[in-house]
Design an enzyme around this catalytic site. Structure first.
Site, PDB file in Angstrom:
ATOM      1  N   GLY A  37       0.833  -1.200   0.000  1.00 13.65           N
ATOM      2  CA  GLY A  37       0.000   0.000   0.000  1.00 13.65           C
ATOM      3  C   GLY A  37       0.859   1.236   0.000  1.00 13.65           C
ATOM      4  O   GLY A  37       2.056   1.171   0.299  1.00 13.65           O
TER       5      GLY A  37
ATOM      6  N   CYS B  25       5.402  -5.995   1.342  1.00 16.42           N
ATOM      7  CA  CYS B  25       5.751  -4.574   1.270  1.00 16.42           C
ATOM      8  C   CYS B  25       5.177  -3.812   2.473  1.00 16.42           C
ATOM      9  O   CYS B  25       5.640  -4.030   3.592  1.00 16.42           O
ATOM     10  CB  CYS B  25       5.289  -3.998  -0.068  1.00 16.42           C
ATOM     11  SG  CYS B  25       6.017  -2.406  -0.425  1.00 16.42           S
ATOM     12  N   TYR B  26       4.172  -2.985   2.289  1.00 15.96           N
ATOM     13  CA  TYR B  26       3.592  -2.298   3.449  1.00 15.96           C
ATOM     14  C   TYR B  26       3.162  -3.333   4.500  1.00 15.96           C
ATOM     15  O   TYR B  26       3.268  -3.091   5.708  1.00 15.96           O
ATOM     16  CB  TYR B  26       2.392  -1.436   3.019  1.00 15.96           C
ATOM     17  CG  TYR B  26       1.719  -0.736   4.186  1.00 15.96           C
ATOM     18  CD1 TYR B  26       2.201   0.480   4.652  1.00 15.96           C
ATOM     19  CD2 TYR B  26       0.621  -1.319   4.838  1.00 15.96           C
ATOM     20  CE1 TYR B  26       1.605   1.113   5.745  1.00 15.96           C
ATOM     21  CE2 TYR B  26       0.025  -0.698   5.923  1.00 15.96           C
ATOM     22  CZ  TYR B  26       0.523   0.519   6.373  1.00 15.96           C
ATOM     23  OH  TYR B  26      -0.062   1.135   7.448  1.00 15.96           O
TER      24      TYR B  26
ATOM     25  N   HIS C  30       7.556  -7.699  -4.138  1.00 22.57           N
ATOM     26  CA  HIS C  30       6.197  -8.108  -4.537  1.00 22.57           C
ATOM     27  C   HIS C  30       6.206  -9.459  -5.252  1.00 22.57           C
ATOM     28  O   HIS C  30       6.531  -9.528  -6.441  1.00 22.57           O
ATOM     29  CB  HIS C  30       5.587  -7.052  -5.460  1.00 22.57           C
ATOM     30  CG  HIS C  30       5.201  -5.809  -4.727  1.00 22.57           C
ATOM     31  ND1 HIS C  30       3.940  -5.624  -4.183  1.00 22.57           N
ATOM     32  CD2 HIS C  30       5.908  -4.697  -4.422  1.00 22.57           C
ATOM     33  CE1 HIS C  30       3.893  -4.450  -3.589  1.00 22.57           C
ATOM     34  NE2 HIS C  30       5.065  -3.859  -3.708  1.00 22.57           N
TER      35      HIS C  30
ATOM     36  N   GLU D 272       3.640 -11.127  -6.121  1.00 24.68           N
ATOM     37  CA  GLU D 272       2.433 -11.294  -6.940  1.00 24.68           C
ATOM     38  C   GLU D 272       2.592 -10.808  -8.372  1.00 24.68           C
ATOM     39  O   GLU D 272       1.756 -11.090  -9.221  1.00 24.68           O
ATOM     40  CB  GLU D 272       1.230 -10.608  -6.270  1.00 24.68           C
ATOM     41  CG  GLU D 272       1.257  -9.079  -6.239  1.00 24.68           C
ATOM     42  CD  GLU D 272       2.055  -8.480  -5.075  1.00 24.68           C
ATOM     43  OE1 GLU D 272       3.045  -9.112  -4.637  1.00 24.68           O
ATOM     44  OE2 GLU D 272       1.715  -7.372  -4.626  1.00 24.68           O
TER      45      GLU D 272
ATOM     46  N   SER E 255     -27.441  -7.010 -21.251  1.00 26.89           N
ATOM     47  CA  SER E 255     -27.116  -6.278 -22.470  1.00 26.89           C
ATOM     48  C   SER E 255     -26.813  -7.221 -23.622  1.00 26.89           C
ATOM     49  O   SER E 255     -26.667  -6.790 -24.751  1.00 26.89           O
ATOM     50  CB  SER E 255     -25.885  -5.419 -22.208  1.00 26.89           C
ATOM     51  OG  SER E 255     -24.783  -6.283 -21.940  1.00 26.89           O
ATOM     52  N   GLY E 256     -26.693  -8.511 -23.307  1.00 28.62           N
ATOM     53  CA  GLY E 256     -26.242  -9.451 -24.335  1.00 28.62           C
ATOM     54  C   GLY E 256     -24.741  -9.655 -24.269  1.00 28.62           C
ATOM     55  O   GLY E 256     -24.193 -10.515 -24.943  1.00 28.62           O
ATOM     56  N   GLY E 257     -24.057  -8.851 -23.449  1.00 29.77           N
ATOM     57  CA  GLY E 257     -22.611  -8.989 -23.271  1.00 29.77           C
ATOM     58  C   GLY E 257     -22.284 -10.121 -22.304  1.00 29.77           C
ATOM     59  O   GLY E 257     -23.174 -10.695 -21.673  1.00 29.77           O
ATOM     60  N   VAL E 258     -20.989 -10.406 -22.180  1.00 30.69           N
ATOM     61  CA  VAL E 258     -20.544 -11.559 -21.393  1.00 30.69           C
ATOM     62  C   VAL E 258     -20.919 -11.424 -19.912  1.00 30.69           C
ATOM     63  O   VAL E 258     -21.543 -12.316 -19.330  1.00 30.69           O
ATOM     64  CB  VAL E 258     -19.006 -11.730 -21.510  1.00 30.69           C
ATOM     65  CG1 VAL E 258     -18.516 -12.868 -20.638  1.00 30.69           C
ATOM     66  CG2 VAL E 258     -18.613 -11.967 -22.954  1.00 30.69           C
ATOM     67  N   ASP E 259     -20.562 -10.292 -19.285  1.00 29.29           N
ATOM     68  CA  ASP E 259     -20.674 -10.185 -17.825  1.00 29.29           C
ATOM     69  C   ASP E 259     -22.122 -10.303 -17.345  1.00 29.29           C
ATOM     70  O   ASP E 259     -22.430 -11.089 -16.453  1.00 29.29           O
ATOM     71  CB  ASP E 259     -20.067  -8.871 -17.332  1.00 29.29           C
ATOM     72  CG  ASP E 259     -18.666  -8.664 -17.869  1.00 29.29           C
ATOM     73  OD1 ASP E 259     -18.049  -9.662 -18.266  1.00 29.29           O
ATOM     74  OD2 ASP E 259     -18.203  -7.516 -17.901  1.00 29.29           O
TER      75      ASP E 259
ATOM     76  N   SER F 123     -24.642 -11.518 -18.933  1.00 28.28           N
ATOM     77  CA  SER F 123     -25.233 -12.816 -19.295  1.00 28.28           C
ATOM     78  C   SER F 123     -24.783 -13.901 -18.322  1.00 28.28           C
ATOM     79  O   SER F 123     -25.575 -14.762 -17.938  1.00 28.28           O
ATOM     80  CB  SER F 123     -24.828 -13.234 -20.713  1.00 28.28           C
ATOM     81  OG  SER F 123     -25.248 -12.277 -21.634  1.00 28.28           O
TER      82      SER F 123
ATOM     83  N   LYS G 277     -11.940 -10.847 -15.942  1.00 27.04           N
ATOM     84  CA  LYS G 277     -12.717 -11.169 -17.152  1.00 27.04           C
ATOM     85  C   LYS G 277     -12.554 -12.627 -17.603  1.00 27.04           C
ATOM     86  O   LYS G 277     -13.538 -13.299 -17.894  1.00 27.04           O
ATOM     87  CB  LYS G 277     -12.262 -10.232 -18.282  1.00 27.04           C
ATOM     88  CG  LYS G 277     -13.102 -10.311 -19.520  1.00 27.04           C
ATOM     89  CD  LYS G 277     -14.195  -9.289 -19.447  1.00 27.04           C
ATOM     90  CE  LYS G 277     -15.097  -9.332 -20.653  1.00 27.04           C
ATOM     91  NZ  LYS G 277     -16.206  -8.378 -20.476  1.00 27.04           N
TER      92      LYS G 277
END
Ligand code: XMP
Length: 515
Positions: free
Chosen positions: A54, A81-82, A171, A173, A225-229, A231, A371
């Site tokens: 952070g 780190c922090y 880090h 990650e 909306s018909g989009g991935v998320d 749906s 995603k």
């Protein structure tokens, strides 16, 4: 319930990557604000805790701290780190404000073998890690020992093997620390002894259970909306609560060719989900008449969307919950030092302000996912790759692909050109290589000749880009023959277009969309 990891977020830009790496290991993790209530933490019952990095400093009077009882839970802790500095500041060590920052790839000198490094780093090794810190630890708490150093951080990695508390100044990650994922794997699967048996299938089951618990016998509204998320969220909710879910699809008339009908059919026929399909194209196109400015277009569309959604939802009766397909990257959590978190969600990704206005509670079942993880969840739910791999499509739709004024005629011309272009890309097997491809109808007419006649029609620009996340992009290098064939087909078949140009601008300095 499987054993899980809790990540306490102290505001690092890369906290979300820790969660992702842990899930990649096959262990479920969640990110919570650093000051999460200790009772809640206890009832979550984590098998290990990771304290993120952070931007703050423990050397000033007011710095973000987790409840001190976290260190007494008896579960393995890794501070990054922090997080390492906080371990030291909380358990009796000392941190000093650094005069010089240590930033970027750094040599790490391994001083001692440790279970944290087992299998890849040994005492005496010099290894590359990624650092980004100003403050540094100058004294470690009792019970700790130094297991690695760097030039700028004499306590670059510390361990209290008996309490299983570890701190690293670098880090692990980020991919710039090549062995970072192995270090996290050791911490999670060896030190905390968590079996890596989590998968998207278990996420699906857990998400379904928690939706059922939360919703009970109440009703849930979901904008699709018909989009991935959206749906994926609708499918997940449907599996959890069946007909207690009502979806609303506001068709702006600014979608791709025939898309409104296809979306409605997919929901009703394939998914058997209650869907209200509102054809609001007249309203949207009416409000957009004479509007040229891109941001004004966005505002009008966003405002109208909320108005129509609210009006139609009211007709459907009382709903307790509103479901949203918010993803992790949409949630930018800025941790303030007063302990109050604010979260900003990109305005175009949600139905902003609606839950409060309509007095509904929010359900965001994919809030923790990235995603590609949402796509994997969609696959678990039996959704087709054709839908899950669709290119992103902006909320304001074709309105921002028609620079200048929008008319129904222009929308129809653009839909036809776009359809030919996208079909050609699919037929050539290039669709999945491209992040996003679309046609843009320019507000410019040029002279051409067709047969023996002079034409005076619009210019159409084609755009295709490759990208990892939409933040930066490069134009796609089509073969000239391919793009030539697409150009001929559009000019021959779409009345209203007589010239094609290809956009070879990268992002930056361009953006992906033209408006
Ligand atoms: P830009 O044009 O900013 O686009 O490079 C990056 C990504 O965001 C999408 N985009 C939008 N999505 N509402 C949306 O839902 C918008 O107003 C909007 N503007 C851009 C764009 O399609 C690309 O994927």
């Amino acid at each position: 319930m499987n054993k899980k990891v809790l990540i306490l977020d102290f505001g690092s830009q890369v906290t979300q990557l820790i969660a992702r790496r842990v899930r990649e290991i096959g262990v479920y993790s969640e990110v919570w604000p650093y000051n999460a209530d200790i009772k809640k933490i206890e009832s979550y019952n984590p098998a290990a805790i990771i304290l993120s990095g952070g931007p703050a400093s423990t050397t000033v009077a007011v710095s973000p701290r987790c409840d001190a009882a976290v260190f007494k839970l008896g579960v393995p802790i890794l501070g990054i780190c922090y997080g390492e500095q906080l371990i030291c500041a909380s358990l009796g060590g000392k941190v000093e404000a650094g005069l010089e920052r240590e930033f970027g790839k750094t040599n790490l000198n391994i001083k001692k073998d440790s279970p944290l490094f087992a299998g890849f780093w040994q005492s005496g090794d010099i290894q590359k890690v990624w650092m980004s810190h100003g403050d540094r630890v100058i004294n470690i708490p009792e019970g700790f020992e130094v297991i690695a150093t760097s030039e700028g951080a004499p306590f670059a990695a510390i361990a209290d093997e008996s309490r299983k508390i570890y701190g690293v100044q670098f880090h692990p990650e980020v991919t710039h620390t090549p062995d970072g994922a192995k270090l996290l794997d050791n911490f999670v699967t060896k030190i905390a002894a968590i079996d890596p048996d989590w998968s998207m299938a278990s996420f699906k089951d857990e998400a379904i259970n928690s939706v059922r618990l939360k919703v009970g016998d109440k009703r849930v509204l979901c904008a699709v909306s018909g989009g991935v998320d959206s749906s994926v969220v609708a499918n997940l909710l449907h599996e959890a609560i069946g007909d207690q879910l009502q979806c609303i699809f506001v068709d702006t008339g600014l979608l791709r060719q025939d898309e409104g009908r296809k979306v409605a059919e997919m929901f009703r026929r394939n998914y058997h989900i209650n869907l209200l399909h509102i054809d609001a194209s007249d309203k949207f196109l009416g409000q957009l008449e004479g509007v040229n400015d891109p941001e004004t277009k966005r505002k009008i569309i966003g405002g109208m969307f909320i108005e129509i959604f609210e009006e139609e939802a009211k007709k459907l009766g009382q709903f307790e919950f509103l479901a949203q397909g918010t993803l992790y990257p949409d949630v930018i959590e800025s941790v303030s030092f007063t302990g109050v978190e604010t979260s900003t969600i990109k305005s175009h990704h949600n139905v902003g302000g609606l839950p409060e206005r309509m007095n509904m509670k929010l359900i965001e079942p994919v809030r923790e996912l990235f995603k590609d993880e949402v796509r994997a969840l969609g696959r678990e739910l039996g959704m087709s790759d054709e839908l899950l791999k669709r290119h992103p499509f902006p909320g304001p739709g074709l309105a921002i692909r028609i620079p200048g004024e929008i008319t129904r005629e222009k929308v129809e011309i653009l839909q036809k050109a776009d359809e030919i272009y996208i079909n050609a890309i699919r037929d050539a097997g290039l669709y999945d290589e491209i992040w996003q491809a679309f046609a843009v109808l320019l507000p410019v007419k040029t002279v051409g000749v067709m047969g023996d006649a002079r034409t005076y029609e619009y210019v159409c620009a084609l755009r295709a880009v490759t990208s990892q996340d939409g933040m930066t992009a490069d134009f796609y290098h089509f073969d000239y023959d391919f793009i030539g064939r697409v150009s001929n087909k559009i000019v021959n078949e779409v009345k209203g277009i007589n010239r094609i140009v290809y956009d070879i601008t990268s992002k930056p300095p361009g953006t992906i969309e033209w408006e």
